[in-house]
Write a protein that holds these residues in place. Structure first.
Motif, short mmCIF file in Angstrom:
data_model
loop_
_atom_site.label_atom_id
_atom_site.label_comp_id
_atom_site.label_asym_id
_atom_site.label_seq_id
_atom_site.Cartn_x
_atom_site.Cartn_y
_atom_site.Cartn_z
N LEU A 234 0.85 -1.18 0.00
CA LEU A 234 0.00 0.00 0.00
C LEU A 234 0.89 1.23 0.00
O LEU A 234 1.83 1.33 0.78
CB LEU A 234 -0.90 0.00 1.24
CG LEU A 234 -1.76 1.23 1.47
CD1 LEU A 234 -2.79 1.35 0.35
CD2 LEU A 234 -2.44 1.15 2.81
N LYS A 235 0.63 2.17 -0.88
CA LYS A 235 1.34 3.45 -0.90
C LYS A 235 0.60 4.36 0.05
O LYS A 235 -0.51 4.79 -0.21
CB LYS A 235 1.36 4.01 -2.33
CG LYS A 235 1.71 5.49 -2.50
CD LYS A 235 3.01 5.89 -1.93
CE LYS A 235 3.34 7.33 -2.27
NZ LYS A 235 3.14 8.25 -1.19
N HIS A 236 1.22 4.63 1.18
CA HIS A 236 0.61 5.51 2.17
C HIS A 236 0.72 6.94 1.67
O HIS A 236 1.70 7.32 1.05
CB HIS A 236 1.29 5.33 3.52
CG HIS A 236 1.04 3.98 4.10
ND1 HIS A 236 1.79 2.88 3.77
CD2 HIS A 236 0.10 3.55 4.96
CE1 HIS A 236 1.33 1.84 4.41
NE2 HIS A 236 0.31 2.21 5.14
N GLY B 179 -1.03 -8.02 -8.24
CA GLY B 179 -0.99 -6.57 -8.13
C GLY B 179 -2.27 -5.92 -8.61
O GLY B 179 -2.71 -4.92 -8.04
N ASP B 180 -2.88 -6.49 -9.64
CA ASP B 180 -4.11 -5.92 -10.18
C ASP B 180 -5.25 -6.00 -9.16
O ASP B 180 -6.00 -5.05 -8.97
CB ASP B 180 -4.51 -6.60 -11.49
CG ASP B 180 -4.60 -8.13 -11.37
OD1 ASP B 180 -4.00 -8.71 -10.42
OD2 ASP B 180 -5.25 -8.74 -12.23
N LYS B 181 -5.35 -7.12 -8.45
CA LYS B 181 -6.40 -7.29 -7.45
C LYS B 181 -6.15 -6.40 -6.23
O LYS B 181 -7.08 -5.83 -5.66
CB LYS B 181 -6.52 -8.76 -7.04
CG LYS B 181 -6.99 -9.65 -8.18
CD LYS B 181 -7.26 -11.04 -7.69
CE LYS B 181 -7.63 -12.01 -8.79
NZ LYS B 181 -8.30 -11.53 -9.93
N ILE B 182 -4.90 -6.27 -5.84
CA ILE B 182 -4.55 -5.40 -4.72
C ILE B 182 -4.87 -3.96 -5.08
O ILE B 182 -5.45 -3.21 -4.28
CB ILE B 182 -3.07 -5.58 -4.32
CG1 ILE B 182 -2.88 -6.98 -3.74
CG2 ILE B 182 -2.63 -4.51 -3.34
CD1 ILE B 182 -1.44 -7.38 -3.55
N TYR B 183 -4.54 -3.56 -6.30
CA TYR B 183 -4.82 -2.21 -6.75
C TYR B 183 -6.32 -1.93 -6.72
O TYR B 183 -6.76 -0.88 -6.24
CB TYR B 183 -4.25 -2.00 -8.15
CG TYR B 183 -4.46 -0.61 -8.69
CD1 TYR B 183 -3.69 0.44 -8.23
CD2 TYR B 183 -5.44 -0.35 -9.66
CE1 TYR B 183 -3.88 1.73 -8.71
CE2 TYR B 183 -5.62 0.91 -10.15
CZ TYR B 183 -4.85 1.96 -9.67
OH TYR B 183 -5.04 3.22 -10.15
N GLU B 184 -7.12 -2.87 -7.21
CA GLU B 184 -8.58 -2.72 -7.20
C GLU B 184 -9.10 -2.57 -5.76
O GLU B 184 -9.96 -1.73 -5.48
CB GLU B 184 -9.26 -3.92 -7.86
CG GLU B 184 -9.10 -3.94 -9.37
CD GLU B 184 -9.65 -5.22 -9.98
OE1 GLU B 184 -10.45 -5.93 -9.32
OE2 GLU B 184 -9.29 -5.51 -11.13
N ALA B 185 -8.58 -3.38 -4.85
CA ALA B 185 -9.03 -3.33 -3.44
C ALA B 185 -8.66 -1.99 -2.80
O ALA B 185 -9.47 -1.39 -2.09
CB ALA B 185 -8.42 -4.49 -2.65
N VAL B 186 -7.46 -1.51 -3.09
CA VAL B 186 -7.01 -0.23 -2.53
C VAL B 186 -7.89 0.90 -3.07
O VAL B 186 -8.28 1.80 -2.33
CB VAL B 186 -5.51 -0.01 -2.85
CG1 VAL B 186 -5.09 1.41 -2.57
CG2 VAL B 186 -4.66 -0.99 -2.06
N CYS B 187 -8.21 0.85 -4.37
CA CYS B 187 -9.07 1.88 -4.95
C CYS B 187 -10.47 1.83 -4.33
O CYS B 187 -11.06 2.87 -4.03
CB CYS B 187 -9.16 1.70 -6.47
SG CYS B 187 -7.67 2.17 -7.33
#
Length: 169
Positions: A36-38, A157-165
């Motif tokens: 996660l980019k804080h 990474g794609d799933k993590i990105y979606e969850a973070v968004c």
């Protein structure tokens, strides 16, 4: 400032950090980890036998700015250099950049540490990331919250990105 953007008068022992690059999508394939980019400021934490110094990514000394981080880092035995991001968290633990930028909560800001660059005189930068992050997790195991270890995930990474968004982060 030099032509490559680095601080000309960087303090002794300062390690010029790798700078992030913008990508249209997360990288995929073997060998990638995702964190996660804080939403904060990059911070390099230097510890030497209980003495602590905090530096921005340009080498500016911000030690006096974040007392909670300094107090926590002073508990680290020996010497270490951690790569981190300083954030101000709301009551849900979500970073609030406006609060950080306003300086109204400097005393309660925390560091989210994601890499260990040096430990007790050993330069760890050429060691595998997984070794460095394991050493960092061990170093911070008794942290009281002023410095928090940033977990990472391998692959997807794609799933993590979606969850973070979806979380608004």
């Amino acid at each position: 400032r030099s032509s490559n953007g680095r601080a000309i008068n960087a303090p002794p022992g300062f390690i010029h950090p790798c700078r992030p690059i913008v990508a249209k999508r997360p990288p995929v394939g073997p060998g990638w980890v995702h964190e996660l980019k804080h939403d904060g400021y990059r911070l390099q934490i230097h510890v030497r036998d209980g003495r602590v110094r905090l530096f921005t990514m340009n080498g500016n000394n911000w030690t006096d700015r974040y007392p909670r981080i300094v107090e926590e880092a002073a508990r680290i035995k020996g010497t270490a250099i951690l790569d981190a991001e300083v954030v101000c968290l709301d009551e849900k633990g979500t970073p609030e950049f406006d609060t950080l930028h306003s300086r109204t909560a400097d005393q309660s800001a925390v560091a989210c540490a994601f890499d260990l660059l040096m430990l007790n005189g050993d330069d760890l930068r050429r060691r595998p990331l997984v070794d460095r992050t394991c050493a960092l997790a061990r170093l911070l195991i008794r942290s009281h919250g002023g410095i928090q270890y940033v977990e990472h995930a391998e692959g997807h990474g794609d799933k993590i990105y979606e969850a973070v968004c979806a979380l608004g982060l």
